[in-house]
Write an enzyme that holds these catalytic residues in place. Structure first.
Site, PDB file in Angstrom:
ATOM      1  N   CYS A 283      40.784  18.243 -13.546  1.00  0.00           N
ATOM      2  CA  CYS A 283      42.283  18.550 -13.224  1.00  0.00           C
ATOM      3  C   CYS A 283      43.058  18.668 -14.406  1.00  0.00           C
ATOM      4  O   CYS A 283      44.235  19.386 -14.204  1.00  0.00           O
ATOM      5  CB  CYS A 283      42.450  17.291 -12.072  1.00  0.00           C
ATOM      6  SG  CYS A 283      41.577  17.010 -10.889  1.00  0.00           S
TER       7      CYS A 283
ATOM      8  N   CYS B 221      40.590  12.849 -13.265  1.00  0.00           N
ATOM      9  CA  CYS B 221      39.619  13.741 -13.253  1.00  0.00           C
ATOM     10  C   CYS B 221      40.032  14.765 -14.371  1.00  0.00           C
ATOM     11  O   CYS B 221      41.152  15.330 -14.475  1.00  0.00           O
ATOM     12  CB  CYS B 221      40.027  14.571 -11.843  1.00  0.00           C
ATOM     13  SG  CYS B 221      39.664  16.339 -11.681  1.00  0.00           S
TER      14      CYS B 221
END
Length: 99
Positions: A27, A24
């Site tokens: 993230c 991600c």
């Protein structure tokens, strides 16, 4: 992990849980922001990271549909949650409400 997780979030100290995934991009952007938040608050807060791919039971239990998702716990109860990346000042303002 589940028993440890329940013990950790049952603390009087607020616990910010970052549900993330290695793949991600957002993230990865959030990680240094959370480090700044931890540096600001020190021992007044715990911040832990939960990999959604390795902890699917927790991901399901807390209905994490997208990453990153942050959930703030205190005494085992979720107090706040947000998906997506927030800036340090925004996260700090939320934490200040619950310390």
């Amino acid at each position: 992990m589940k028993n440890n997780f329940d013990t950790i979030i049952s603390s009087d100290t607020p616990v910010l849980v970052d549900f993330f995934a290695d793949w991600c991009g957002p993230c990865k952007m959030l990680a240094p922001i959370l480090k700044q938040v931890k540096d600001t608050f020190g021992d007044a807060i715990k911040i832990i990271k939960i990999d959604v791919d390795k902890n699917q039971l927790l991901t399901t239990k807390y209905q994490v549909r997208g990453v990153p998702t942050m959930i703030l716990f205190k005494n085992g109860k979720p107090l706040w949650r947000q998906s997506g990346v927030l800036q340090r000042d925004d996260i700090s303002a939320i934490i200040n409400r619950y310390i």
